[in-house]
Design a protein around this motif. Sequence first.
Motif, PDB file in Angstrom:
ATOM      1  N   THR A   1      -8.309   3.496   0.032  1.00 39.69           N
ATOM      2  CA  THR A   1      -6.940   3.016   0.207  1.00 39.69           C
ATOM      3  C   THR A   1      -6.278   3.664   1.426  1.00 39.69           C
TER       4      THR A   1
ATOM      5  N   GLN B   1      -4.634  -0.097  -7.211  1.00 33.19           N
ATOM      6  CA  GLN B   1      -5.843   0.046  -6.394  1.00 33.19           C
ATOM      7  C   GLN B   1      -6.673  -1.231  -6.419  1.00 33.19           C
TER       8      GLN B   1
ATOM      9  N   TYR C   1      -4.985  -4.061  -4.410  1.00 29.41           N
ATOM     10  CA  TYR C   1      -5.044  -3.752  -2.980  1.00 29.41           C
ATOM     11  C   TYR C   1      -6.443  -4.019  -2.431  1.00 29.41           C
ATOM     12  N   TYR C   2      -7.449  -3.556  -3.145  1.00 27.85           N
ATOM     13  CA  TYR C   2      -8.832  -3.743  -2.703  1.00 27.85           C
ATOM     14  C   TYR C   2      -9.213  -5.220  -2.652  1.00 27.85           C
TER      15      TYR C   2
ATOM     16  N   ALA D   1       0.825  -1.212   0.000  1.00 28.46           N
ATOM     17  CA  ALA D   1       0.000   0.000   0.000  1.00 28.46           C
ATOM     18  C   ALA D   1       0.859   1.262   0.000  1.00 28.46           C
TER      19      ALA D   1
ATOM     20  N   CYS E   1      -4.906   1.473   4.668  1.00 28.60           N
ATOM     21  CA  CYS E   1      -3.492   1.600   5.011  1.00 28.60           C
ATOM     22  C   CYS E   1      -3.314   2.036   6.466  1.00 28.60           C
TER      23      CYS E   1
END
Length: 379
Positions: free
Chosen positions: A233, A179, A182-183, A150, A237
Amino acid sequence: MTSSISAWLWSERFWLPENVSWADLERPPPGVEYPRFKHMFIALPLAVGVFLLRLLFERLVAKPCAHILQIQAGLPRRAQSNDVLEKVYLSKTSPDERQLEGLSKQLDWDVRKIQRWFRVRRNQDRPSTQKKFCESMWRFTFYLGIFIYAIRHLWVSPWMWDTRHCWYNYPFQPLSPGQYNYYVAELAFYWSLMFSQFIDIKRKDFFIMLVHHLATIMLITFSYANNMLRAGTLVMCVHDASDIFLEAAKLANYAKYQRLCDGLFVVFSISFFITRLVIYPFWVVYSVLFESWEIVGPYQAWWLLNGLLLVLQVLHIIWFYLVARIAIKAIFKGKVSKDDRSDIESSSDEETKCKTPNQTLKPKDDNHTANLNGDAHDH
């Protein structure tokens, strides 16, 4: 009927700002992609994959590390075989005083002997220190890895340094591979946590964690569906940062490195305060509440998402109260004392009343180990 429910559930007026439709988001410019709700379906099979990966990690990585650190599985003392008490135990692990007296008359046993039997029986079902070490090592590895990922993505993103960029040209903001990855990784992890919570070590904050996981999953899913990825995000994080130190402190505790455990827990407490009670409310939530209102304006889903963010903040305050009590004892008494959210099956009621306030987290033996417990945290 189904179509009307679907139309109500995915109402444009609820999910999107004024004068924006789903059709607008389904027709991005050439070379640009916007988030779509169907992208999130991949998270469910991935959650199964994450759970299986965890089992492999615990078996092939965490357990050998536990052996190197001489953390043994241990064989708990087994309760004397008794069909009557076993039948009661299956329905109620801690019988009340009236039930104890009834069992005492039925079996012609002393009440304290029956209490001792239930205590041994509860300890028999408790997970070993090695199992708890393996669970914490898995979470530590995930939180550390996903946090590094992240930060690498966010460090070059303008909205990390100026949160107003989260709302410029919203919701027509392109989806980047970073993105999306990460999601999906976070959502799959939290789905796996929610399911595995029912088979993992039981904690006193079980229902608080269940609410936390549900709120987190809803936030991740809804923020993806209406393209609040930039703010999302930042939220994820911030949550992952302090969990790294919590799991590291638990690992040190299980390995019986008490001073390291104390130091890591104090670091965790400080990082929890900074990330969850300073950065999260005054930087992230402030942006979602006020900067988005100023730049985009409120709409119906805006209220829902902000409500979920505030639910998380209430949980942060509750957890910090529990964390601060332990950290203060660590600072002034030299040892981290037992976490108020520790394992349900830690001891009997009469033992709890006899224990001194400065009881240490340092394990005395394989059968009576007090432990630090997370969130879970993550997260």
